[in-house]
Scaffold this active site. Structure first.
Site, mmCIF file in Angstrom:
data_model
loop_
_atom_site.group_PDB
_atom_site.id
_atom_site.type_symbol
_atom_site.label_atom_id
_atom_site.label_comp_id
_atom_site.label_asym_id
_atom_site.label_seq_id
_atom_site.Cartn_x
_atom_site.Cartn_y
_atom_site.Cartn_z
ATOM 1 N N CYS A 383 0.829 -1.210 0.000
ATOM 2 C CA CYS A 383 0.000 0.000 0.000
ATOM 3 C C CYS A 383 0.866 1.264 0.000
ATOM 4 O O CYS A 383 1.402 1.610 -1.036
ATOM 5 C CB CYS A 383 -1.002 -0.032 1.151
ATOM 6 S SG CYS A 383 -2.416 1.024 0.812
ATOM 7 N N HIS A 512 -3.384 -4.594 0.269
ATOM 8 C CA HIS A 512 -2.706 -5.176 1.435
ATOM 9 C C HIS A 512 -2.781 -6.704 1.359
ATOM 10 O O HIS A 512 -3.732 -7.298 1.883
ATOM 11 C CB HIS A 512 -3.396 -4.732 2.731
ATOM 12 C CG HIS A 512 -3.195 -3.301 3.081
ATOM 13 N ND1 HIS A 512 -2.110 -2.865 3.811
ATOM 14 C CD2 HIS A 512 -3.944 -2.204 2.822
ATOM 15 C CE1 HIS A 512 -2.206 -1.554 3.989
ATOM 16 N NE2 HIS A 512 -3.309 -1.124 3.395
ATOM 17 N N GLU A 514 -1.225 -8.804 3.019
ATOM 18 C CA GLU A 514 -1.039 -9.425 4.349
ATOM 19 C C GLU A 514 -2.358 -9.857 4.988
ATOM 20 O O GLU A 514 -2.398 -10.794 5.773
ATOM 21 C CB GLU A 514 -0.272 -8.483 5.287
ATOM 22 C CG GLU A 514 -0.983 -7.198 5.712
ATOM 23 C CD GLU A 514 -0.758 -6.022 4.781
ATOM 24 O OE1 GLU A 514 -0.415 -6.243 3.598
ATOM 25 O OE2 GLU A 514 -0.933 -4.861 5.216
HETATM 26 N N1 GLN Z 1 -1.818 6.867 3.014
HETATM 27 C C1 GLN Z 1 -1.934 6.146 1.792
HETATM 28 C C2 GLN Z 1 -3.295 6.360 1.149
HETATM 29 O O1 GLN Z 1 -4.206 6.768 1.796
HETATM 30 C C3 GLN Z 1 -1.659 4.667 1.996
HETATM 31 C C4 GLN Z 1 -2.600 3.987 2.918
HETATM 32 C C5 GLN Z 1 -2.140 2.667 3.398
HETATM 33 O O2 GLN Z 1 -0.953 2.378 3.368
HETATM 34 N N2 GLN Z 1 -3.022 1.857 3.927
HETATM 35 O O3 GLN Z 1 -3.469 6.110 -0.015
#
Ligand code: GLN
Length: 535
Positions: A383, A512, A514
């Site tokens: 992410c 994600h 994970e």
């Molecule tokens: N802050 C970033 C976004 O909002 C990544 C978010 C995250 O890593 N879950 O896109």
């Protein structure tokens, strides 16, 4: 599996202290029952007045776990999914805020016309509706009440689960209560008094426990368990020791060994099936065979609570165990890299940049991504870790020194990561929550990519939790310079995975992965990463 399709309920409460492992216990009970062939759902009933876990501070509360259907939940749901190898839904995570909000809605709709709206029966009935709804279609429904017994905020939950026994029939309900036995250094004794008091508190609220789980960090004697059984008014077989274990994944087999599976089956009238052999045992065997330890750096920013990255650390461990290796996760504060440079990255076999919000520490992460790319060190971006990889590539390969994310600099003209125009409307209207991409989205993989090889499929589905996206205006420049857009949304509109094909392993996803890794079924991207680290 049951003769008559009647859902059986196991309610889990805890006392003495918080943090004694109720979540792991509930998840482990789910594990052993599933292993006996039953369908099991697990639900967390959280006393917090929040609506969901989305806005909770990760330093204080640990990871926000996300379900396929996009609920932002307590990290216990991660345990539940990992221990039962099952994807849960938003129904499995209930916070008081949701209950109150549903009651308020009903009140406005006139459902209680003429009546005063009260905690009992209106709130408690609403809780029961949420529990019954989540339990539908399952052989067994496990519900864990957060907090410790006696907490003012949890009384409506305790009252609701107490009443449910009459509604669904005594024979279909078991209450499990977890307690802790502390060790007193001065007298060199284990003390059962707090556990006894905690049971008494439960009894005072009208719940008679059927199972007492006894957490202890030091050896206890049979006498301690007997004492607790006596004071709690349960049979000795109802008292289950829960010793400290180095690895939580040993808890299910410990519970089976202590006879809990048989005891529950007998009490709930479940046709007792012999536990099957499964992938879980293979995983435990792999752990036993793991002697060598590999160092992987996790470049993080929320460092005061390791639970913040729980799914990431568990996914890493699982992937390395599958290769019969242990992983040592080296926690690296990204702000430290900003101050002292890449020296602290030397000696790492791989680098992971996990998710995160806000711009603090992001420069350090960009330095780490550069270090991984230039030194051919396996890189896994999750992410925010993908966004960082893209920014780094723009700055140092495309030579756009001002490249950034709209999250770090709203006014920048070189936003390689940005808010998509269609989302901007919501932002402008102060509807911040609606701008988040949450839950499972499909993704199509490029057949030439590493990801495709690892997944062994070209159509995948993964969970998201972010606002910002890869800026499509720059696609051509990136691909021409050697960054592959390895995964796209089915309409080709969103970039979901980037890779650097030339690199040993440089894979970063906007989702994600994970969240979908299990100890016995590690996630393909993590497996690919761990293999590259071993080379
Ligand atoms: N802050 C970033 C976004 O909002 C990544 C978010 C995250 O890593 N879950 O896109």
């Amino acid at each position: 599996m049951l003769r008559k399709k009647q859902t059986k309920f196991i309610f889990v409460t805890g006392g003495v202290l918080s943090g004694i492992g109720k979540g792991i216990f509930a998840a482990s009970v789910g594990n052993i029952l599933k292993n006996r062939g039953f369908s099991v759902n697990i639900q967390k009933l959280d006393p917090y007045l929040n609506f969901d876990a989305g806005t909770l501070n990760p330093n204080e509360h640990g990871e926000v776990f996300v379900t396929d259907d996009g609920a932002e939940t307590d990290l216990d749901l991660g345990h539940y999914e990992r221990f039962t190898n099952q994807s849960l839904t938003k129904r499995s995570s209930i916070m008081s805020g949701q209950i109150y909000s549903a009651v308020f809605d009903d009140e406005r709709k006139g459902k209680y016309l003429g009546k005063t709206v009260q905690v009992i029966p209106h709130l408690t009935e609403k809780i029961q509706d949420f529990v019954m709804e989540a339990s539908k279609g399952f052989d067994i429904h496990i519900a864990e009440v957060g907090g410790t017994i006696g907490d003012m905020e949890a009384v409506h939950f305790i009252e609701a689960i107490r009443q449910l026994k009459r509604k669904v029939g005594e024979e279909n309900v078991m209450y499990a209560h977890l307690v802790y036995i502390p060790y007193l250094e001065a007298s060199k004794e284990m003390k059962t008094k707090p556990a006894q008091s905690s049971v008494r508190e439960l009894l005072a609220l009208g719940i008679h426990p059927d199972i007492i789980g006894v957490r202890h960090d030091r050896a206890i004697e049979k006498g301690h368990l007997k004492k607790i059984a006596l004071s709690a008014d349960v049979n000795p077989e109802a008292v289950v020791p829960l010793p400290f274990v180095k690895r939580v994944y040993d808890v299910p087999s410990n519970l089976e060994k202590s006879g809990l599976g048989d005891y529950i089956s007998k009490n709930l009238g479940l046709r007792s099936l012999r536990p099957k052999k499964n992938g879980w045992e293979k995983m435990q065997q792999n752990i036993k065979n793991s002697k060598e330890t590999i160092k992987v750096g996790l470049i993080a920013k929320y460092l005061s609570n390791e639970d913040t990255y729980k799914s990431v650390t568990e996914a890493l461990k699982a992937a390395f165990w599958a290769n019969q290796k242990n992983v040592k996760i080296v926690w690296i504060d990204s702000e430290e890299i900003e101050k002292t440079g890449t020296k602290i990255l030397d000696g790492l076999c791989g680098i992971v940049i996990p998710g995160g919000f806000g711009d603090r520490g992001t420069e350090g992460k960009i330095i780490a991504a550069k270090y991984a790319r230039e030194n051919n060190i396996p890189y896994l971006g999750l992410c925010l870790g993908m966004q960082i990889a893209v920014i780094e590539f723009a700055r140092n390969v495309l030579a756009w020194p001002s490249a950034t994310s709209g999250e770090f600099d709203q006014n920048s003209k070189k936003q390689v990561i940005h808010i998509m125009p269609e989302q901007r409307k919501n932002m402008a209207e102060d509807n911040y929550g609606a701008t988040m991409r949450l839950g499972a989205y499909p993704c199509i993989l490029d057949k030439k990519s590493k990801s495709y090889k690892l997944y062994g499929a070209d159509k995948i589905s993964e969970r998201h939790r972010h606002r910002y996206e890869f800026n499509n205006d720059y696609r051509e420049e990136f691909t021409e310079a050697g960054m592959m857009l390895a995964g796209l949304s089915p309409d080709h509109h969103l970039v979901e995975i980037v890779e650097i094909p030339e690199h040993k392993f440089f894979v970063a996803s906007q989702f994600h992965p994970e969240y979908k890794s299990r100890p016995d079924y590690p996630h393909p991207l993590f497996v690919g990463f761990s293999k590259a680290c071993l080379e």
